[in-house]
Design an enzyme around this catalytic site. Structure first.
Site: not given
Ligand code: PEP
Length: 254
Positions: A12, A14, A98, A100, A170, A176, A216
């Site tokens: 992803n 973003k 997601h 976000e 998630e 992040g 992460s």
């Molecule tokens: C994500 O945005 O779905 C995500 C898991 O980000 P990150 O791997 O940076 O934690």
């Protein structure tokens, strides 16, 4: 890695990468991952790069995903993108709900479910994201939150549609932040979600649906996380922006 379901690992991106940067990244990924057949590999660039990336990966084992779409098929919805528009670029997957978007655009489970229906109508596979915040986990509400999100975001899908969908667990506190769920925490949440799919749909659906872990994920923790029996892939943010780290995550999972 011997898995019940084929792994699916998605990047992803973003709001990162101009078209030129996106093309550099996929050109490196194509070289690094040319021989990988064991994993479904998906890249999710921003909308503006979908057209060029689509052409660049035509002859490769990379598949294209979008990061969002409208719940509507057509109409006066300024700034929105419909599923049929994504299909024009041979997009196969679309990330929905997601955290976000749930946080900044206030997307609800109900909206995510409308989008999931619209995606299936256009033969796009949704990657539906769910996950608890740290406050919710610390209060012991993880399962309650996951149940509400899973039931609400997938409401009304047929068994066939559900089987073709992907879920992404998630934990919001791991996105992040550099904090990763322990393998035990990830497996526990994934097993809970799968059992819930068994109750909500049926056991065949529950056995088929792939549930990605996101939060992460990096080359150093991918193997351990993905070796858990109910973890069927990863949704990768930060580490998908560099060809080497994304490719390493994929290679470490084989
Ligand atoms: C994500 O945005 O779905 C995500 C898991 O980000 P990150 O791997 O940076 O934690």
């Amino acid at each position: 890695m011997d898995k019940e379901r084929k792994l699916i690992i998605a990047g992803n991106w973003k709001m990162h990468k101009t078209v030129a940067e996106a093309l550099d990244l996929v050109s490196d990924l194509k070289l690094e991952l040319a021989n990988v057949k064991e994993v479904d590999i998906v890249v999710c660039p921003p909308f503006t790069a979908l057209g060029e990336v689509s052409k660049a990966i035509l002859d490769s084992n990379l598949r294209l995903g979008a990061q969002n779409m409208s719940e509507h098929n057509v109409g006066a919805y300024t700034g929105e993108i419909a599923a049929v528009m994504l299909k024009e670029f041979s997009v196969r997957y679309v990330i929905l709900g997601h955290s976000e978007r749930r946080q900044y655009q206030k997307e609800s489970d109900e909206l995510v479910s409308k989008k999931a229906h619209a995606a299936h109508t256009a033969a796009l596979k949704p990657i539906v994201c769910v996950g608890e915040t740290l406050v919710e986990r610390d209060a012991g509400h993880t399962e309650k939150v996951l149940e509400k999100q899973v039931r609400g975001s997938l409401a009304g899908l047929s068994k066939e549609q559900m089987s073709e969908s992907v879920l992404a667990y998630e934990p919001v506190w791991a996105i992040g932040t550099g904090k990763t769920a322990t393998t035990a925490q990830a497996q526990e949440a994934h097993a809970f979600i799968r059992a819930l799919l068994g109750k909500t749909f049926d056991e065949t659906v529950a056995r088929r649906v792939r549930i990605q872990y996101g939060g992460s994920v990096k080359p150093s923790n991918a193997r351990e996380l993905l070796s858990q029996p109910d973890v069927d892939g990863a949704l990768v943010g930060g580490a998908s922006l560099e060809a080497r780290s994304f490719a390493e995550i994929i290679k470490n999972s084989i």
